[in-house]
Design a protein around this motif. Structure first.
Motif, PDB file in Angstrom:
ATOM      1  N   GLU A   2       0.630  -1.305  -0.077  1.00  0.00           N
ATOM      2  CA  GLU A   2      -0.074  -0.122  -0.020  1.00  0.00           C
ATOM      3  C   GLU A   2       0.792   1.322  -0.113  1.00  0.00           C
ATOM      4  O   GLU A   2       1.525   1.409   0.879  1.00  0.00           O
ATOM      5  CB  GLU A   2      -1.004   0.059   1.258  1.00  0.00           C
ATOM      6  N   VAL A   3       0.420   2.098  -0.891  1.00  0.00           N
ATOM      7  CA  VAL A   3       1.380   3.456  -1.040  1.00  0.00           C
ATOM      8  C   VAL A   3       0.408   4.612  -1.144  1.00  0.00           C
ATOM      9  O   VAL A   3      -0.576   4.402  -1.941  1.00  0.00           O
ATOM     10  CB  VAL A   3       2.329   3.425  -2.314  1.00  0.00           C
ATOM     11  N   VAL A   7       2.809   9.588  -2.181  1.00  0.00           N
ATOM     12  CA  VAL A   7       4.034   8.891  -2.641  1.00  0.00           C
ATOM     13  C   VAL A   7       4.148   8.775  -4.135  1.00  0.00           C
ATOM     14  O   VAL A   7       4.954   8.586  -4.602  1.00  0.00           O
ATOM     15  CB  VAL A   7       4.239   7.782  -1.769  1.00  0.00           C
ATOM     16  N   LEU A   8       2.677   8.193  -4.469  1.00  0.00           N
ATOM     17  CA  LEU A   8       2.980   8.038  -6.134  1.00  0.00           C
ATOM     18  C   LEU A   8       3.014   9.382  -6.879  1.00  0.00           C
ATOM     19  O   LEU A   8       3.711   8.986  -7.712  1.00  0.00           O
ATOM     20  CB  LEU A   8       1.247   7.529  -6.292  1.00  0.00           C
ATOM     21  N   ALA A  39      10.674   4.766  -0.448  1.00  0.00           N
ATOM     22  CA  ALA A  39       9.217   4.364  -0.698  1.00  0.00           C
ATOM     23  C   ALA A  39       9.046   3.260   0.262  1.00  0.00           C
ATOM     24  O   ALA A  39       7.712   2.770   0.548  1.00  0.00           O
ATOM     25  CB  ALA A  39       8.736   4.526  -1.798  1.00  0.00           C
ATOM     26  N   GLY A  40      10.113   2.536   0.849  1.00  0.00           N
ATOM     27  CA  GLY A  40       9.841   0.871   1.162  1.00  0.00           C
ATOM     28  C   GLY A  40       9.934   0.015   0.548  1.00  0.00           C
ATOM     29  O   GLY A  40       9.516  -1.187   1.053  1.00  0.00           O
ATOM     30  N   LYS A 203       1.884  -1.612  -9.699  1.00  0.00           N
ATOM     31  CA  LYS A 203       1.134  -0.387  -9.216  1.00  0.00           C
ATOM     32  C   LYS A 203       2.420   0.768  -9.554  1.00  0.00           C
ATOM     33  O   LYS A 203       2.149   1.730  -9.971  1.00  0.00           O
ATOM     34  CB  LYS A 203       0.654  -0.305  -8.376  1.00  0.00           C
ATOM     35  N   LEU A 204       3.231   0.569  -8.906  1.00  0.00           N
ATOM     36  CA  LEU A 204       4.566   1.620  -8.702  1.00  0.00           C
ATOM     37  C   LEU A 204       5.195   1.709 -10.001  1.00  0.00           C
ATOM     38  O   LEU A 204       5.331   2.762 -10.282  1.00  0.00           O
ATOM     39  CB  LEU A 204       5.580   1.224  -7.478  1.00  0.00           C
ATOM     40  N   GLY A 205       5.309   0.543 -10.492  1.00  0.00           N
ATOM     41  CA  GLY A 205       6.251   0.607 -11.959  1.00  0.00           C
ATOM     42  C   GLY A 205       5.243   1.358 -12.946  1.00  0.00           C
ATOM     43  O   GLY A 205       5.999   2.020 -13.885  1.00  0.00           O
ATOM     44  N   LEU A 206       4.178   1.218 -13.086  1.00  0.00           N
ATOM     45  CA  LEU A 206       3.567   1.571 -14.018  1.00  0.00           C
ATOM     46  C   LEU A 206       3.043   3.296 -13.902  1.00  0.00           C
ATOM     47  O   LEU A 206       3.177   3.935 -14.808  1.00  0.00           O
ATOM     48  CB  LEU A 206       2.085   0.973 -14.264  1.00  0.00           C
ATOM     49  N   VAL A 207       2.727   3.398 -12.867  1.00  0.00           N
ATOM     50  CA  VAL A 207       2.947   5.226 -12.373  1.00  0.00           C
ATOM     51  C   VAL A 207       4.014   5.868 -12.823  1.00  0.00           C
ATOM     52  O   VAL A 207       4.113   6.671 -13.425  1.00  0.00           O
ATOM     53  CB  VAL A 207       2.461   5.355 -10.998  1.00  0.00           C
TER      54      VAL A 207
END
Length: 260
Positions: A2-3, A7-8, A39-40, A203-207
């Motif tokens: 969860e982010v 942060v995103l 971001a952990g 999720k992080l990679g695509l953002v």
């Protein structure tokens, strides 16, 4: 994982800045990888996620250069194939071997690259005889640098660029454009192994990929419009920053004891 939205958003803009820098000189990972770790994200997943988002940036820059006619993909087919195979082998072998030797040697190579661009003459396309034929360049440089990117990675763009300038006699603009094609190739080859292992955080990679795409497009445009005026100092700066970062990682305790 969860982010938060904040942060995103930060990761999006960091990736955009990294894509802009990467398109011209490489070294965007100096921004994105620390941001993911902050971001952990666990280190292994951070590396995989970083490769995912950087692939979009190198694709965006490559597409821009191809559409503008700076690069002819047919002329680079063999180099693309050799780079892909080299990177795939490197990504597989890195799981079996210790990369500490490369960690020690690559800062010296990056310092050498920065000194070359600092003191060398302005690079222009040279129609004279090149030290290596296209096939020899593909098998040697494509395979070896591709292997290095899959196995370790820092400074790949700078290494490709200096090889295109010195061995291919390309101008700095043409060398940068060709570098992004091969950088994208090696990124995809290594990414495939990370995806198979289930490591990227999508999720992080695509953002971040969205930020990379737009940042790299802008950086590629600057390469064509500003040329050597921007590329040369950025290659020097990013090579020195990467070398400093690696040296600090290796010898931070020694530096702290020396100046403490």
């Amino acid at each position: 994982m969860e982010v938060s939205f904040e942060v995103l958003a930060i990761l999006f803009f960091v990736a955009g800045a990294a894509g802009f820098i990467d398109a011209m000189a490489g070294g965007g990972g100096l921004l994105t990888l620390p941001a993911l770790l902050a971001a952990g994200v666990p280190p292994t997943q951070a590396l995989a996620t970083n490769k995912l988002q950087s692939s979009f940036g190198s694709f965006s820059a490559s597409l821009y250069f191809v559409r503008r006619g700076i690069v002819n993909l047919k002329e680079m087919r063999l180099a693309i194939l050799c780079t892909f195979i080299g990177a795939a082998i490197g990504a597989e072998l890195v799981q079996q071997f210790d990369a500490s030797l490369l960690t020690s040697l690559i800062p010296l190579l990056l310092v050498g690259i920065s000194l070359y661009f600092l003191f060398a003459r302005q690079t222009k396309a040279d129609s004279g005889k090149r030290p290596l034929s296209e096939s020899a360049f593909a098998f040697s440089v494509g395979s070896c640098v591709g292997f290095y990117d899959g196995f370790f990675g820092p400074g790949t763009g700078s290494i490709f660029t200096v090889c295109f300038v010195v061995l291919g006699h390309f101008s700095l603009v043409d060398a940068t454009a060709r570098t992004k094609i091969l950088n994208f190739t090696s990124n995809i080859a290594a990414l495939l192994f990370f995806v198979i292992a289930g490591l990227p955080i999508w999720k992080l990679g695509l953002v971040m990929a969205c930020g990379q795409f737009f940042g790299a497009r802008l950086g590629a445009k600057v390469v064509i419009t500003k040329g050597q005026k921007w590329i040369r100092p950025l290659v020097i700066l990013m090579s020195m920053l990467m070398a400093t970062k690696l040296l600090w990682q290796q010898h931070s305790q020694w530096f702290m004891s020396l100046f403490g």
